[in-house]
Design a protein around this motif. Structure first.
Motif, PDB file in Angstrom:
ATOM      1  N   ILE A 159       0.869  -1.164   0.000  1.00 37.74           N
ATOM      2  CA  ILE A 159       0.000   0.000   0.000  1.00 37.74           C
ATOM      3  C   ILE A 159       0.916   1.226   0.000  1.00 37.74           C
ATOM      4  O   ILE A 159       1.941   1.246   0.685  1.00 37.74           O
ATOM      5  CB  ILE A 159      -0.942  -0.016   1.225  1.00 37.74           C
ATOM      6  CG1 ILE A 159      -1.997   1.105   1.109  1.00 37.74           C
ATOM      7  CG2 ILE A 159      -0.185   0.059   2.540  1.00 37.74           C
ATOM      8  CD1 ILE A 159      -3.121   0.977   2.128  1.00 37.74           C
ATOM      9  N   ALA A 160       0.608   2.221  -0.810  1.00 35.71           N
ATOM     10  CA  ALA A 160       1.486   3.389  -0.925  1.00 35.71           C
ATOM     11  C   ALA A 160       1.514   4.159   0.385  1.00 35.71           C
ATOM     12  O   ALA A 160       0.503   4.259   1.094  1.00 35.71           O
ATOM     13  CB  ALA A 160       1.015   4.288  -2.062  1.00 35.71           C
ATOM     14  N   ILE A 161       2.669   4.735   0.690  1.00 35.73           N
ATOM     15  CA  ILE A 161       2.821   5.431   1.964  1.00 35.73           C
ATOM     16  C   ILE A 161       1.912   6.652   2.052  1.00 35.73           C
ATOM     17  O   ILE A 161       1.448   7.020   3.129  1.00 35.73           O
ATOM     18  CB  ILE A 161       4.297   5.830   2.206  1.00 35.73           C
ATOM     19  CG1 ILE A 161       4.496   6.284   3.654  1.00 35.73           C
ATOM     20  CG2 ILE A 161       4.766   6.867   1.195  1.00 35.73           C
ATOM     21  CD1 ILE A 161       5.951   6.436   4.061  1.00 35.73           C
ATOM     22  N   THR A 162       1.645   7.266   0.915  1.00 35.74           N
ATOM     23  CA  THR A 162       0.670   8.346   0.850  1.00 35.74           C
ATOM     24  C   THR A 162      -0.086   8.242  -0.468  1.00 35.74           C
ATOM     25  O   THR A 162       0.352   7.557  -1.387  1.00 35.74           O
ATOM     26  CB  THR A 162       1.347   9.727   0.995  1.00 35.74           C
ATOM     27  OG1 THR A 162       0.340  10.731   1.211  1.00 35.74           O
ATOM     28  CG2 THR A 162       2.158  10.094  -0.239  1.00 35.74           C
ATOM     29  N   ASP A 163      -1.223   8.908  -0.563  1.00 31.72           N
ATOM     30  CA  ASP A 163      -2.138   8.658  -1.684  1.00 31.72           C
ATOM     31  C   ASP A 163      -1.610   9.191  -3.011  1.00 31.72           C
ATOM     32  O   ASP A 163      -0.675   9.991  -3.063  1.00 31.72           O
ATOM     33  CB  ASP A 163      -3.517   9.256  -1.374  1.00 31.72           C
ATOM     34  CG  ASP A 163      -3.481  10.780  -1.338  1.00 31.72           C
ATOM     35  OD1 ASP A 163      -3.472  11.404  -2.417  1.00 31.72           O
ATOM     36  OD2 ASP A 163      -3.448  11.356  -0.232  1.00 31.72           O
ATOM     37  N   LYS A 164      -2.240   8.730  -4.084  1.00 33.59           N
ATOM     38  CA  LYS A 164      -1.773   9.045  -5.440  1.00 33.59           C
ATOM     39  C   LYS A 164      -1.879  10.539  -5.759  1.00 33.59           C
ATOM     40  O   LYS A 164      -1.077  11.063  -6.532  1.00 33.59           O
ATOM     41  CB  LYS A 164      -2.551   8.232  -6.469  1.00 33.59           C
ATOM     42  CG  LYS A 164      -4.047   8.535  -6.544  1.00 33.59           C
ATOM     43  CD  LYS A 164      -4.750   7.546  -7.466  1.00 33.59           C
ATOM     44  CE  LYS A 164      -6.237   7.853  -7.619  1.00 33.59           C
ATOM     45  NZ  LYS A 164      -6.926   6.835  -8.445  1.00 33.59           N
TER      46      LYS A 164
END
Length: 382
Positions: free
Chosen positions: A47-52
């Motif tokens: 899961i990405a550390i912060t959003d796209k």
């Protein structure tokens, strides 16, 4: 015009990425630089550390366009990841793709790509993988090289292969990857540090250290928000795996060889993501492979969905500057370019919409694909 595409994750966006952008622009003499970026889940199964949206906003200060790599390509094997990226680059009429690699020599990579097509090499690799070798180790053994010791070399070969497979009129180029290894958890002593080390530093709230290697504003935004890792999805994964039958798990994309039994039997004994994965992994089932599988379980990406999947003929634009905006106007009118998601175009990006909604369950963010308009560099957000 020279249109240079970079296939990226930016998890998080850091100084090494800025170097890649600037070096690629110089190397090709680009009129437009496009970042084709993974959304909220990445190819290494995280899961990405912060959003796209946050990552695209940081990137567009340096590139002209940021478009989203389709979800099913973004979370898959290297070849699928590359295929989705090259397809998007071709839709955007790119003339070049530039990637970083440990090799730094495009002719070496092209030569290895040619050798991998040999039937003898393929037979050797198949035999080695049956013995338990992972794909990268099997390739190294078969060709008598340690080229696959670097993940960027692997992706580079996949980009070259995807260009061939799609018959795309795109020239692949590479620049040397700088800094520590991609999987090094320790911050580098050089100018550039791996995304892995930066994620660890940010998760541990070592903001001052992380900010040496990435835009300070972005580092602060991530640290002061809800930085995410796979540890945050474990409780949900445990519920999903416990609820699913062995047959349902068997239908998940990338589930092979009875692995569903191992996963279901062992998940009940663990209360953390790392301890669970460490218990399940083997020489054949590497951590990265299991990470990808966990993301497929979380997002319910099944073998049937992937069997029916067709590369989309739509481009989802997350961010652009004025140069990027002008370039989009020059593209063919029949190309579906989605800058703002609405009821009319939502069907073209349904997996990405769902992935953002699931991401927000963990992040607590209310920024979704419907209420977040395309980011235009230099314009103040409403």
């Amino acid at each position: 015009m020279i249109i240079t595409s970079l296939i990226t994750e930016y998890n998080p966006f850091h100084n090494g990425h800025i170097h890649h952008i600037e070096a690629s622009r110089r190397l090709t003499g680009a009129d437009v630089v496009i970042a084709i970026m993974s959304g909220n889940f990445t190819q290494r199964g995280e899961i990405a550390i912060t959003d796209k949206f946050t990552r695209a906003e940081a990137a567009v200060k340096h590139v002209d366009l940021v478009v989203e790599l389709p979800l099913y390509n973004a979370v898959s094997y290297a070849d699928d990841f590359a295929l989705g990226g090259v397809h998007a680059a071709a839709l955007l009429q790119s003339t070049h793709i530039v990637f970083g690699s440990e090799s730094g020599d495009i002719e070496d990579l092209k030569d290895i790509h040619t050798r991998l097509r040999s039937s003898d090499i393929k037979r050797t690799m198949t035999a080695l993988m049956k013995e338990g070798y992972s794909y990268p180790r099997a390739v190294d053994k078969a060709i008598g090289s340690d080229l696959f010791s670097g993940s960027n070399n692997i992706l580079g070969l996949s980009y070259i292969g995807a260009i061939d497979a799609l018959g795309a009129d795109i020239e692949p180029l590479t620049i040397p990857r700088l800094g520590n290894r991609f999987d090094d958890e320790n911050l580098s002593e050089s100018r550039f540090s791996s995304a892995t080390s930066l994620r660890k530093a940010l998760m541990e709230n070592r903001l001052t250290e992380a900010a040496r290697y990435m835009p300070k504003t972005l580092a602060g935004e991530i640290a002061n928000g809800t930085p995410l890792s796979n540890a945050d999805i474990f409780d949900s994964l445990k519920i999903i795996i416990s609820r699913m039958s062995h047959m349902e798990l068997r239908g998940i994309y990338m589930m092979t060889e009875g692995l569903e039994h191992r996963i279901k039997d062992r998940v009940r004994h663990h209360n953390s993501y790392d301890s669970f994965i460490n218990d399940v992994k083997t020489k054949r089932y590497t951590r990265t492979r299991l990470n990808r599988l966990m993301i497929s379980i979380l997002l319910n990406i099944t073998k049937d969905k992937m069997k029916d999947y067709v590369l989309p003929d739509a481009v989802r634009v997350l961010a652009m500057n004025r140069t990027g905006q002008e370039y989009l106007r020059q593209l063919p009118e029949d190309l579906e370019i989605i800058t703002n998601v609405n009821s009319k175009n939502r069907n073209s990006v349904m997996p990405e919409i769902a992935a953002t909604d699931i991401y927000n369950v963990f992040s607590g963010s209310d920024r979704n694909d419907f209420n977040t308009p395309v980011i235009i560099a230099g314009r103040t957000s409403p």
